[in-house]
Design a protein around this motif. Structure first.
Motif, PDB file in Angstrom:
ATOM      1  N   HIS A 141      60.298  -7.161  63.577  1.00 46.32           N
ATOM      2  CA  HIS A 141      59.379  -6.091  63.958  1.00 46.32           C
ATOM      3  C   HIS A 141      57.954  -6.617  63.979  1.00 46.32           C
ATOM      4  CE1 HIS A 141      57.708  -5.078  59.856  1.00 46.32           C
ATOM      5  NE2 HIS A 141      58.832  -5.660  59.495  1.00 46.32           N
ATOM      6  N   ALA A 142      57.163  -6.006  64.844  1.00 47.91           N
ATOM      7  CA  ALA A 142      55.736  -6.311  64.951  1.00 47.91           C
ATOM      8  C   ALA A 142      54.964  -5.077  64.537  1.00 47.91           C
ATOM      9  CB  ALA A 142      55.380  -6.707  66.378  1.00 47.91           C
ATOM     10  N   LEU A 143      53.898  -5.278  63.814  1.00 47.49           N
ATOM     11  CA  LEU A 143      53.022  -4.170  63.415  1.00 47.49           C
ATOM     12  C   LEU A 143      51.740  -4.234  64.227  1.00 47.49           C
ATOM     13  CD1 LEU A 143      52.324  -1.783  61.527  1.00 47.49           C
ATOM     14  CD2 LEU A 143      51.331  -3.464  59.950  1.00 47.49           C
ATOM     15  N   VAL A 144      51.456  -3.168  64.951  1.00 48.17           N
ATOM     16  CA  VAL A 144      50.182  -3.004  65.655  1.00 48.17           C
ATOM     17  C   VAL A 144      49.375  -2.006  64.844  1.00 48.17           C
ATOM     18  CG1 VAL A 144      49.073  -2.241  67.780  1.00 48.17           C
ATOM     19  CG2 VAL A 144      51.253  -3.480  67.884  1.00 48.17           C
ATOM     20  N   THR A 145      48.190  -2.388  64.399  1.00 45.40           N
ATOM     21  CA  THR A 145      47.490  -1.532  63.445  1.00 45.40           C
ATOM     22  C   THR A 145      45.977  -1.648  63.553  1.00 45.40           C
ATOM     23  OG1 THR A 145      47.204  -1.044  61.076  1.00 45.40           O
ATOM     24  CG2 THR A 145      47.656  -3.332  61.666  1.00 45.40           C
ATOM     25  N   GLU A 146      45.311  -0.509  63.400  1.00 44.18           N
ATOM     26  CA  GLU A 146      43.865  -0.492  63.221  1.00 44.18           C
ATOM     27  C   GLU A 146      43.510  -0.299  61.756  1.00 44.18           C
ATOM     28  OE1 GLU A 146      44.856   3.855  63.586  1.00 44.18           O
ATOM     29  OE2 GLU A 146      45.651   1.933  64.233  1.00 44.18           O
ATOM     30  N   ARG A 147      44.524  -0.223  60.888  1.00 43.89           N
ATOM     31  CA  ARG A 147      44.322  -0.090  59.449  1.00 43.89           C
ATOM     32  C   ARG A 147      44.628  -1.418  58.775  1.00 43.89           C
ATOM     33  NH1 ARG A 147      41.696   4.847  59.023  1.00 43.89           N
ATOM     34  NH2 ARG A 147      42.818   6.434  60.217  1.00 43.89           N
ATOM     35  N   TYR A 148      43.778  -1.799  57.829  1.00 46.48           N
ATOM     36  CA  TYR A 148      44.030  -3.014  57.058  1.00 46.48           C
ATOM     37  C   TYR A 148      44.862  -2.710  55.821  1.00 46.48           C
ATOM     38  CZ  TYR A 148      41.050  -6.142  59.761  1.00 46.48           C
ATOM     39  OH  TYR A 148      40.537  -6.950  60.758  1.00 46.48           O
ATOM     40  N   ASP A 149      44.947  -1.445  55.466  1.00 47.06           N
ATOM     41  CA  ASP A 149      45.767  -0.947  54.376  1.00 47.06           C
ATOM     42  C   ASP A 149      45.934   0.544  54.636  1.00 47.06           C
ATOM     43  OD1 ASP A 149      47.178  -0.630  51.966  1.00 47.06           O
ATOM     44  OD2 ASP A 149      45.768  -1.847  50.814  1.00 47.06           O
ATOM     45  N   PHE A 150      46.754   1.234  53.846  1.00 49.90           N
ATOM     46  CA  PHE A 150      46.781   2.678  53.980  1.00 49.90           C
ATOM     47  C   PHE A 150      45.375   3.240  53.770  1.00 49.90           C
ATOM     48  CE2 PHE A 150      51.449   3.071  53.653  1.00 49.90           C
ATOM     49  CZ  PHE A 150      51.633   4.100  54.563  1.00 49.90           C
ATOM     50  N   THR A 151      45.051   4.293  54.501  1.00 53.69           N
ATOM     51  CA  THR A 151      43.700   4.848  54.499  1.00 53.69           C
ATOM     52  C   THR A 151      43.209   5.137  53.091  1.00 53.69           C
ATOM     53  OG1 THR A 151      44.209   5.871  56.624  1.00 53.69           O
ATOM     54  CG2 THR A 151      42.255   6.666  55.466  1.00 53.69           C
ATOM     55  N   LEU A 152      44.050   5.759  52.270  1.00 52.58           N
ATOM     56  CA  LEU A 152      43.647   6.134  50.915  1.00 52.58           C
ATOM     57  C   LEU A 152      43.218   4.920  50.110  1.00 52.58           C
ATOM     58  CD1 LEU A 152      43.458   8.451  48.818  1.00 52.58           C
ATOM     59  CD2 LEU A 152      45.799   7.876  48.139  1.00 52.58           C
ATOM     60  N   CYS A 153      43.834   3.764  50.379  1.00 53.67           N
ATOM     61  CA  CYS A 153      43.552   2.562  49.592  1.00 53.67           C
ATOM     62  C   CYS A 153      42.167   1.983  49.871  1.00 53.67           C
ATOM     63  CB  CYS A 153      44.621   1.506  49.859  1.00 53.67           C
ATOM     64  SG  CYS A 153      46.288   2.031  49.419  1.00 53.67           S
ATOM     65  N   GLN A 154      41.540   2.382  50.968  1.00 49.72           N
ATOM     66  CA  GLN A 154      40.205   1.875  51.288  1.00 49.72           C
ATOM     67  C   GLN A 154      39.124   2.933  51.100  1.00 49.72           C
ATOM     68  OE1 GLN A 154      41.409  -0.421  55.164  1.00 49.72           O
ATOM     69  NE2 GLN A 154      39.739  -1.571  54.197  1.00 49.72           N
ATOM     70  N   LEU A 155      39.471   4.006  50.354  1.00 55.11           N
ATOM     71  CA  LEU A 155      38.502   5.042  50.006  1.00 55.11           C
ATOM     72  C   LEU A 155      38.527   5.273  48.512  1.00 55.11           C
ATOM     73  CD1 LEU A 155      39.068   7.761  52.768  1.00 55.11           C
ATOM     74  CD2 LEU A 155      37.184   6.135  52.607  1.00 55.11           C
ATOM     75  N   ASP A 156      37.335   5.439  47.915  1.00 51.68           N
ATOM     76  CA  ASP A 156      37.304   5.693  46.480  1.00 51.68           C
ATOM     77  C   ASP A 156      37.253   7.190  46.194  1.00 51.68           C
ATOM     78  OD1 ASP A 156      34.637   6.449  46.993  1.00 51.68           O
ATOM     79  OD2 ASP A 156      33.862   4.481  46.403  1.00 51.68           O
ATOM     80  N   ASP A 157      37.454   7.532  44.924  1.00 57.94           N
ATOM     81  CA  ASP A 157      37.478   8.942  44.530  1.00 57.94           C
ATOM     82  C   ASP A 157      36.150   9.632  44.808  1.00 57.94           C
ATOM     83  OD1 ASP A 157      40.058   8.644  43.679  1.00 57.94           O
ATOM     84  OD2 ASP A 157      39.585   8.543  41.538  1.00 57.94           O
ATOM     85  N   GLU A 158      35.045   8.903  44.643  1.00 59.36           N
ATOM     86  CA  GLU A 158      33.729   9.507  44.824  1.00 59.36           C
ATOM     87  C   GLU A 158      33.543   9.997  46.261  1.00 59.36           C
ATOM     88  OE1 GLU A 158      34.343   6.664  43.270  1.00 59.36           O
ATOM     89  OE2 GLU A 158      33.864   7.336  41.231  1.00 59.36           O
ATOM     90  N   THR A 159      34.042   9.229  47.209  1.00 60.64           N
ATOM     91  CA  THR A 159      33.938   9.640  48.612  1.00 60.64           C
ATOM     92  C   THR A 159      34.747  10.903  48.869  1.00 60.64           C
ATOM     93  OG1 THR A 159      33.597   7.358  49.337  1.00 60.64           O
ATOM     94  CG2 THR A 159      34.365   8.929  50.997  1.00 60.64           C
ATOM     95  N   LEU A 160      35.931  10.979  48.290  1.00 59.28           N
ATOM     96  CA  LEU A 160      36.775  12.159  48.470  1.00 59.28           C
ATOM     97  C   LEU A 160      36.139  13.394  47.846  1.00 59.28           C
ATOM     98  CD1 LEU A 160      40.244  10.515  47.753  1.00 59.28           C
ATOM     99  CD2 LEU A 160      39.302  11.150  49.979  1.00 59.28           C
ATOM    100  N   VAL A 161      35.548  13.230  46.668  1.00 58.86           N
ATOM    101  CA  VAL A 161      34.853  14.360  46.025  1.00 58.86           C
ATOM    102  C   VAL A 161      33.667  14.799  46.880  1.00 58.86           C
ATOM    103  CG1 VAL A 161      33.500  15.059  44.019  1.00 58.86           C
ATOM    104  CG2 VAL A 161      35.619  13.777  43.699  1.00 58.86           C
ATOM    105  N   ALA A 162      32.932  13.818  47.426  1.00 58.20           N
ATOM    106  CA  ALA A 162      31.803  14.157  48.298  1.00 58.20           C
ATOM    107  C   ALA A 162      32.266  14.880  49.554  1.00 58.20           C
ATOM    108  CB  ALA A 162      31.035  12.883  48.673  1.00 58.20           C
TER     109      ALA A 162
END
Length: 433
Positions: A141-162
């Motif tokens: 299989h080949a992965l075509v992706t614009e994500r380097y990881d799952f989205t949640l993994c590249q966001l911190d809690d502070e951003t989500l609270v904001a």
């Protein structure tokens, strides 16, 4: 990759775009067309899970067989809110991420389909369930992706609270660990990983795709995987077809997956108010609003439904207003279209990382701007329609060579050729690296 002519015996490729957003379907369509241009006797089948009424005829016309995973039921993630304000394991992981991305029933469906079609290669466009099914079966299989990881993994809690979320920090910590492990397994088991997103060290360090671009060696930054650009047409002809009078033209796009419908309405209101402000000094200004539904707007605003081919319109525009959906980013960067990116709120968390990347790369980017701020950014662009030949440094970072579709197709064909030459699906599997 060996650039010698690839010997094929009726190569079979199964295409599996993610169901969330039109961009995944469009990117896979562009790749399918290019694969068939390079290898006309390849047998391509797409497993279509969203926007079937729009994309089924497009894939069919391109010579790709279509399997409707939704059984004729229309699926469109752009016409509803997809998330609640509480982010914990039951509500977010169980209620949204698992059904949309790591879906047990869907994995079983893909397992059955892969067994039935017996492809040489499964191409997953950020379709985690399809990637997992292929890996389970040992099918390359080949992965075509614009994500380097799952989205949640590249966001911190502070951003989500904001962004206005009520978060359970422990649930999100555990969720990030599980999602990261899943994504890393998919990346490491893939024959090839293709990304159209240029790496930015401060955002991507430690991610599976960044490692694969470096030490792993089986990931490639291809640049934009987009449709072939049409020849520039007569502007008056395009305007006549779409009902657009003469004058400076700005285009606003409000389609795509949204977490909260009120954010989409906020963006529309901001676009319309910025247009009103600009018209005070540019009464000949024209505004085309692209969306999936008609909205309450002044009569002179030209509203168009989703356009499968918006390139002629963009070639005529002075400026595009758009959310930072990455497939859109790559297309307009490759076309050298002046664009201002607008995110309605940090609660549209799935595009926050893209907005940050665009800002770091040098694109004009706003999060929840006032109409006055937006109008001020747009004003210098009006009446300065480019000829398509001059690229900004930001556009060159995303699209250094224009489209990268041909390069991406060559990598996919080479991966499928390795499998076909070895005599079966299991022979080409990377085995988890």
């Amino acid at each position: 990759m060996n650039d010698d002519r690839i010997r094929m015996t009726r190569m079979k490729i199964l295409l599996a775009p993610a169901a969330t957003g039109s961009g995944h379907n469009m990117r896979v369509l562009a790749l399918a067309r290019e694969i068939l241009a390079q290898q006309p006797d390849a047998e391509l089948t797409v497993l279509l899970a969203s926007l079937q009424s729009t994309f089924t005829p497009l894939f069919t016309q391109a010579g790709v067989k279509v399997v409707d995973l939704a059984g004729g039921k229309p699926v469109d993630y752009a016409t509803r809110s997809n998330l609640g304000r509480r982010m914990d394991w039951p509500g977010y992981i169980g209620g949204y991420l698992a059904p949309a991305f790591v879906n047990g029933e869907r994995i079983l469906h893909y397992l059955a389909l892969i067994q039935e079609h017996r492809p040489d290669l499964v191409v997953s466009d950020y379709n985690m369930s399809a990637s997992m099914a292929a890996s389970i079966l040992g099918t390359p299989h080949a992965l075509v992706t614009e994500r380097y990881d799952f989205t949640l993994c590249q966001l911190d809690d502070e951003t989500l609270v904001a962004g206005g979320f009520d978060i359970d920090k422990e649930d999100l910590r555990r969720g990030r660990g599980a999602l990261h492990a899943c994504f890393e397994w998919i990346v490491n088991s893939a024959e090839v990983v293709l990304t159209d997103k240029p790496p930015v060290g401060e955002l991507d360090e430690g991610t599976p795709v960044a490692r694969a671009l470096g030490e792993g060696g089986h990931a490639v930054f291809t640049g934009p995987m987009v449709r072939r650009f049409p020849e520039r047409r007569d502007g008056a002809e395009i305007r006549a077809e779409l009902g657009i009078p003469a004058g400076p033209l700005m285009v606003g796009s409000v389609g795509g997956t949204t977490m909260f419908l009120e954010n989409k309405q906020r963006v529309i209101d901001c676009y319309l108010e910025a247009y009103r402000i600009l018209r005070e000094t540019r009464p000949d200004l024209r505004f085309v609003l692209l969306g999936r539904e008609q909205v309450d707007a002044p009569e002179e605003v030209i509203q168009l439904d989703y356009l499968p081919d918006w390139m002629p319109l963009l070639q005529e525009a002075d400026v595009l207003l758009s959310a930072p959906g990455w497939i859109t980013v790559t297309e307009v960067a490759a076309m050298r279209i002046p664009t201002v990116f607008v995110l309605g709120s940090l609660s549209e968390y799935h595009e926050v990382e893209a907005a940050r990347r665009l800002e770091l790369l040098g694109f004009p980017t706003f999060v929840a701007p006032s109409a006055e701020e937006l109008a001020g950014s747009l004003a210098p662009m009006l009446g300065q329609r480019p000829d398509g030949g001059q690229a900004t440094p930001a556009q060159l970072a995303v699209a250094p060579d224009g489209a990268g579709t041909a390069l991406a197709a060559r990598h996919l064909l080479a991966a499928a050729a390795r499998s076909a030459t070895a005599g079966g699906a299991a022979a080409g599997h990377r085995g988890g690296r």
